[in-house]
Design a protein around this motif. Structure first.
Motif, PDB file in Angstrom:
ATOM      1  N   GLY A  46       0.818  -1.215   0.000  1.00 26.99           N
ATOM      2  CA  GLY A  46       0.000   0.000   0.000  1.00 26.99           C
ATOM      3  C   GLY A  46       0.847   1.258   0.000  1.00 26.99           C
ATOM      4  O   GLY A  46       0.551   2.219  -0.711  1.00 26.99           O
ATOM      5  N   HIS A  47       1.918   1.256   0.796  1.00 27.44           N
ATOM      6  CA  HIS A  47       2.815   2.415   0.822  1.00 27.44           C
ATOM      7  C   HIS A  47       3.507   2.605  -0.530  1.00 27.44           C
ATOM      8  O   HIS A  47       3.670   3.731  -0.996  1.00 27.44           O
ATOM      9  CB  HIS A  47       3.852   2.273   1.925  1.00 27.44           C
ATOM     10  N   LYS A  50       1.010   4.067  -2.936  1.00 27.72           N
ATOM     11  CA  LYS A  50       0.793   5.484  -2.640  1.00 27.72           C
ATOM     12  C   LYS A  50       1.953   6.315  -3.168  1.00 27.72           C
ATOM     13  O   LYS A  50       1.740   7.379  -3.767  1.00 27.72           O
ATOM     14  CB  LYS A  50       0.645   5.681  -1.134  1.00 27.72           C
ATOM     15  N   ASP A  51       3.186   5.839  -2.954  1.00 26.99           N
ATOM     16  CA  ASP A  51       4.354   6.559  -3.468  1.00 26.99           C
ATOM     17  C   ASP A  51       4.315   6.649  -4.990  1.00 26.99           C
ATOM     18  O   ASP A  51       4.648   7.691  -5.568  1.00 26.99           O
ATOM     19  CB  ASP A  51       5.644   5.883  -3.011  1.00 26.99           C
ATOM     20  N   LEU A  54       1.755   9.255  -5.987  1.00 31.72           N
ATOM     21  CA  LEU A  54       2.255  10.621  -5.779  1.00 31.72           C
ATOM     22  C   LEU A  54       3.288  10.995  -6.843  1.00 31.72           C
ATOM     23  O   LEU A  54       3.323  12.141  -7.304  1.00 31.72           O
ATOM     24  CB  LEU A  54       2.851  10.759  -4.376  1.00 31.72           C
ATOM     25  N   GLU A  82      -1.074  16.925  -3.345  1.00 34.05           N
ATOM     26  CA  GLU A  82      -1.770  15.829  -2.676  1.00 34.05           C
ATOM     27  C   GLU A  82      -3.209  15.676  -3.175  1.00 34.05           C
ATOM     28  O   GLU A  82      -3.746  14.600  -3.202  1.00 34.05           O
ATOM     29  CB  GLU A  82      -1.787  16.058  -1.159  1.00 34.05           C
TER      30      GLU A  82
END
Length: 105
Positions: A46-47, A50-51, A54, A82
Motif C-alpha cells: 500500500g505504501h 501510494k508513493d 504521488l 496531494e
C-alpha cells in the motif's frame, strides 16, 4: 578421552543449533505468524502504491505546467500535489442545428 569429550560437545552444540533453527521455522509457519506477515506485506505494498501515485501525480502536474506554458495558458499558483485539481469542462459553442447521426437513416 579428550576426543570423546570434544565430539560429545560438538554433537550437543549441533543438536542445540538444529533444534533452535527448527523451532524458529515452526514459529514462522504458525497461522498467526503467516497472517502477520501477510498484513505487513499488504501495508508495505500500500505504501509503495501510494508513493507511485504521488510520483505519477507530480509528473502529471509538471507535464501539465509544461503544456500550459507551451500553449500560453495560465498555470494556477496555488495547487496542492496531494489533492487532484478541479477539472473545468470546455464550453462548446451552441449551434442551432445539432447533428444527430440517427436522423439520416
Amino acid at each position: 578421552m579428550f576426543r570423546r569429550t570434544f565430539w560429545f560437545t560438538a554433537g550437543a552444540a549441533a543438536g542445540v543449533w538444529a533444534t533452535t533453527k527448527v523451532n524458529r521455522k515452526l514459529k514462522q509457519l504458525t497461522p498467526e505468524s503467516l497472517a502477520a506477515q501477510a498484513a505487513n506485506k499488504a501495508i508495505e505494498t500500500g505504501h509503495r502504491i501510494k508513493d507511485l501515485a504521488l510520483d505519477v501525480r507530480a509528473g502529471m502536474l509538471q507535464r501539465e505546467a509544461e503544456l500550459g506554458e507551451a500553449l500560453g495558458l495560465e498555470v494556477p499558483v496555488d495547487h496542492d500535489p496531494e489533492l487532484p485539481a478541479q477539472r473545468r469542462l470546455a464550453a462548446l459553442p451552441y449551434t442551432k442545428y445539432s447533428y444527430n447521426r440517427n436522423e439520416d437513416h
